[in-house]
Write an enzyme that holds these catalytic residues in place. Structure first.
Site, PDB file in Angstrom:
ATOM      1  N   LYS A  63      19.831  38.613  42.069  1.00 50.69           N
ATOM      2  CA  LYS A  63      20.388  39.936  42.370  1.00 50.69           C
ATOM      3  C   LYS A  63      20.638  41.627  42.702  1.00 50.69           C
ATOM      4  CE  LYS A  63      23.632  36.548  45.623  1.00 50.69           C
ATOM      5  NZ  LYS A  63      24.703  36.234  46.469  1.00 50.69           N
ATOM      6  N   ASP A  87      25.961  39.208  52.697  1.00 49.52           N
ATOM      7  CA  ASP A  87      27.143  38.228  52.463  1.00 49.52           C
ATOM      8  C   ASP A  87      28.803  39.024  52.768  1.00 49.52           C
ATOM      9  OD1 ASP A  87      26.596  36.060  50.464  1.00 49.52           O
ATOM     10  OD2 ASP A  87      25.855  37.306  48.712  1.00 49.52           O
ATOM     11  N   GLY A 130      39.937  38.506  42.618  1.00 50.28           N
ATOM     12  CA  GLY A 130      38.719  37.991  41.590  1.00 50.28           C
ATOM     13  C   GLY A 130      37.490  39.229  42.282  1.00 50.28           C
ATOM     14  N   ALA A 172      30.517  37.986  44.835  1.00 48.57           N
ATOM     15  CA  ALA A 172      31.170  37.375  45.917  1.00 48.57           C
ATOM     16  C   ALA A 172      32.385  38.875  46.208  1.00 48.57           C
ATOM     17  CB  ALA A 172      31.424  36.193  46.022  1.00 48.57           C
ATOM     18  N   GLY A 211      35.736  28.158  52.714  1.00 47.25           N
ATOM     19  CA  GLY A 211      35.136  29.124  52.269  1.00 47.25           C
ATOM     20  C   GLY A 211      32.654  28.949  53.770  1.00 47.25           C
TER      21      GLY A 211
HETATM   22  P1  NAP Z   1      31.843  35.564  39.787  1.00 49.04           P
HETATM   23  O1  NAP Z   1      30.829  36.557  39.882  1.00 49.04           O
HETATM   24  O2  NAP Z   1      31.391  34.778  38.477  1.00 49.04           O
HETATM   25  O3  NAP Z   1      32.970  35.405  39.145  1.00 49.04           O
HETATM   26  C1  NAP Z   1      34.150  34.742  38.975  1.00 49.04           C
HETATM   27  C2  NAP Z   1      35.974  34.513  39.435  1.00 49.04           C
HETATM   28  O4  NAP Z   1      36.515  34.071  39.162  1.00 49.04           O
HETATM   29  C3  NAP Z   1      36.048  36.483  37.953  1.00 49.04           C
HETATM   30  O5  NAP Z   1      36.563  37.379  39.126  1.00 49.04           O
HETATM   31  C4  NAP Z   1      36.655  35.999  37.739  1.00 49.04           C
HETATM   32  O6  NAP Z   1      37.318  36.485  36.984  1.00 49.04           O
HETATM   33  C5  NAP Z   1      37.298  34.992  38.121  1.00 49.04           C
HETATM   34  N1  NAP Z   1      37.728  33.345  37.262  1.00 49.04           N
HETATM   35  C6  NAP Z   1      37.174  32.877  36.433  1.00 49.04           C
HETATM   36  N2  NAP Z   1      37.803  31.838  36.142  1.00 49.04           N
HETATM   37  C7  NAP Z   1      39.165  32.347  36.413  1.00 49.04           C
HETATM   38  C8  NAP Z   1      40.260  31.761  35.763  1.00 49.04           C
HETATM   39  N3  NAP Z   1      40.421  30.676  34.771  1.00 49.04           N
HETATM   40  N4  NAP Z   1      41.947  32.823  35.692  1.00 49.04           N
HETATM   41  C9  NAP Z   1      41.671  33.972  36.945  1.00 49.04           C
HETATM   42  N5  NAP Z   1      40.372  33.821  37.389  1.00 49.04           N
HETATM   43  C10 NAP Z   1      39.004  33.765  36.923  1.00 49.04           C
HETATM   44  O7  NAP Z   1      31.516  33.994  40.369  1.00 49.04           O
HETATM   45  P2  NAP Z   1      31.212  34.611  41.804  1.00 49.04           P
HETATM   46  O8  NAP Z   1      29.595  34.323  42.235  1.00 49.04           O
HETATM   47  O9  NAP Z   1      31.627  35.773  42.559  1.00 49.04           O
HETATM   48  O10 NAP Z   1      31.546  33.302  42.759  1.00 49.04           O
HETATM   49  C11 NAP Z   1      33.112  32.653  42.450  1.00 49.04           C
HETATM   50  C12 NAP Z   1      33.208  31.512  43.575  1.00 49.04           C
HETATM   51  O11 NAP Z   1      32.713  31.553  45.095  1.00 49.04           O
HETATM   52  C13 NAP Z   1      32.447  30.438  43.690  1.00 49.04           C
HETATM   53  O12 NAP Z   1      32.866  29.619  43.228  1.00 49.04           O
HETATM   54  C14 NAP Z   1      31.287  30.294  44.674  1.00 49.04           C
HETATM   55  O13 NAP Z   1      30.931  28.955  44.544  1.00 49.04           O
HETATM   56  C15 NAP Z   1      32.290  31.124  45.810  1.00 49.04           C
HETATM   57  N6  NAP Z   1      31.190  31.172  46.211  1.00 49.04           N
HETATM   58  C16 NAP Z   1      31.229  31.134  47.646  1.00 49.04           C
HETATM   59  C17 NAP Z   1      30.307  31.565  48.686  1.00 49.04           C
HETATM   60  C18 NAP Z   1      30.712  31.331  50.021  1.00 49.04           C
HETATM   61  O14 NAP Z   1      29.583  31.568  50.606  1.00 49.04           O
HETATM   62  N7  NAP Z   1      31.510  30.895  50.550  1.00 49.04           N
HETATM   63  C19 NAP Z   1      29.658  32.842  48.392  1.00 49.04           C
HETATM   64  C20 NAP Z   1      29.895  33.726  47.111  1.00 49.04           C
HETATM   65  C21 NAP Z   1      30.314  32.738  46.054  1.00 49.04           C
HETATM   66  P3  NAP Z   1      36.595  37.418  35.387  1.00 49.04           P
HETATM   67  O15 NAP Z   1      36.454  38.441  36.031  1.00 49.04           O
HETATM   68  O16 NAP Z   1      38.210  37.955  34.183  1.00 49.04           O
HETATM   69  O17 NAP Z   1      35.788  37.169  34.681  1.00 49.04           O
END
Ligand code: NAP
Length: 271
Positions: free
Chosen positions: A60, A96, A122, A126, A239
């Site tokens: 991306k 998105d 977060g 996303a 979601g």
């Molecule tokens: P990402 O870039 O890996 O970001 C993950 C986020 O979660 C970061 O803010 C991270 O904090 C936080 N996190 C992870 N483990 C944690 C913990 N133990 N305690 C506190 N914070 C924690 O992932 P992403 O692409 O943004 O996706 C996030 C979620 O959204 C995923 O579950 C994905 O499947 C879902 N999603 C859904 C859609 C939809 O269309 N519905 C679209 C995109 C994503 P740190 O920065 O501190 O690591």
């Protein structure tokens, strides 16, 4: 759809369903392209006559520099998830933010994003798109992330790109429980609460009864956060709709018809 890995993608189910439903010619495929092969892989798609593609992790951000034009949202969130190929040129978009906002509007068409702050939990990929979308709707934003520095970088970059400063207030992760009074929307963009991940711990006591609670995690569909919010009488939005709605603008650009989202399609994708 290009990505690496790509096996988990639900996008072929969505797009091939719409291709059949709207009687369009075409096929939507998932193609694994490794990060080092992105340039050649995309040139191959142009040569093979593709109308465009979606992109997921890890492409991306790299697509920002490969695209000939970018829409303002792709620029402000620093990521491209939808590309139109026209006359050999690549036109990059990010849908998105649209998906996130439309999912809420599907629940309440006239939802007022300016009625109070949106708390975003977060600061990952996303969250970037969601915050860009919320800024576009003039929502004041409170952002909290386990790693505060990532929230600060995100807020700085996104407000610079959007040409609007000061719209994002950062709160320490440990203080998230106390950031909820007077809030209009609470959105979880962390992976917490997802099947196989730790639970999202947040006390909802201070959240006003009218506040909408949404979680972009859709596996499980009703996360623990949404269950607790529902028990307290909050309106909730799951979601899965974000995933379905983000696919619509790409389909419209490639096939000339804006597709709709239905319960049938939702069930098909969740199967
Ligand atoms: P990402 O870039 O890996 O970001 C993950 C986020 O979660 C970061 O803010 C991270 O904090 C936080 N996190 C992870 N483990 C944690 C913990 N133990 N305690 C506190 N914070 C924690 O992932 P992403 O692409 O943004 O996706 C996030 C979620 O959204 C995923 O579950 C994905 O499947 C879902 N999603 C859904 C859609 C939809 O269309 N519905 C679209 C995109 C994503 P740190 O920065 O501190 O690591």
């Amino acid at each position: 759809m290009i990505g690496h890995p790509i096996g988990h993608s639900k996008s072929p189910i969505i797009h091939n369903y719409w291709i059949a439903k709207y009687e369009r010619a075409g096929l939507y495929e998932a193609i694994d392209i490794a990060p080092d092969d992105l340039h050649d892989g995309v040139q191959g798609l142009i040569k093979d006559g593709y109308a465009g593609f979606n992109a997921t992790i890890p492409h991306k951000e790299a697509l920002l520099t490969l695209c000939d034009t970018l829409d303002p949202i792709a620029k402000s969130c620093g990521a491209v998830n939808t590309v139109v190929i026209r006359d050999g040129y690549l036109h990059g978009y990010n849908t998105d933010a649209f998906g996130f906002l439309e999912n809420i509007r599907a629940y309440k068409p006239d939802f007022d994003f300016t009625a109070g702050p949106a708390v975003v939990l977060g600061a990952g990929g996303a969250a970037r798109a969601i915050i860009a979308g919320l800024i576009n709707e003039n929502a004041p934003i409170i952002l909290t992330n386990r790693t505060r520095e990532k929230a600060e970088i995100l807020a700085r970059e996104i407000t610079q790109n959007a040409g609007q400063g000061g719209a994002v207030t950062i709160v320490d992760w440990k203080d998230r429980h106390n950031a909820l009074s007077g809030v209009n929307v609470l959105v979880n963009t962390t992976s917490l609460g997802m099947v196989g991940q730790a639970a999202l711990e947040i006390a909802l006591d201070q959240l006003p009864q009218t506040a909408l609670v949404t979680d972009i995690v859709y596996s499980p569909l009703e996360t623990d956060l949404l269950k607790r919010a529902k028990e307290r009488g909050h309106p909730i939005v799951t979601g899965i709709g974000m995933l379905l709605h983000q696919a619509r603008p790409g389909f419209e650009k490639w096939h000339g018809v804006m597709p709709d989202v239905s319960k049938f399609l939702e069930d098909l994708v969740l199967k």
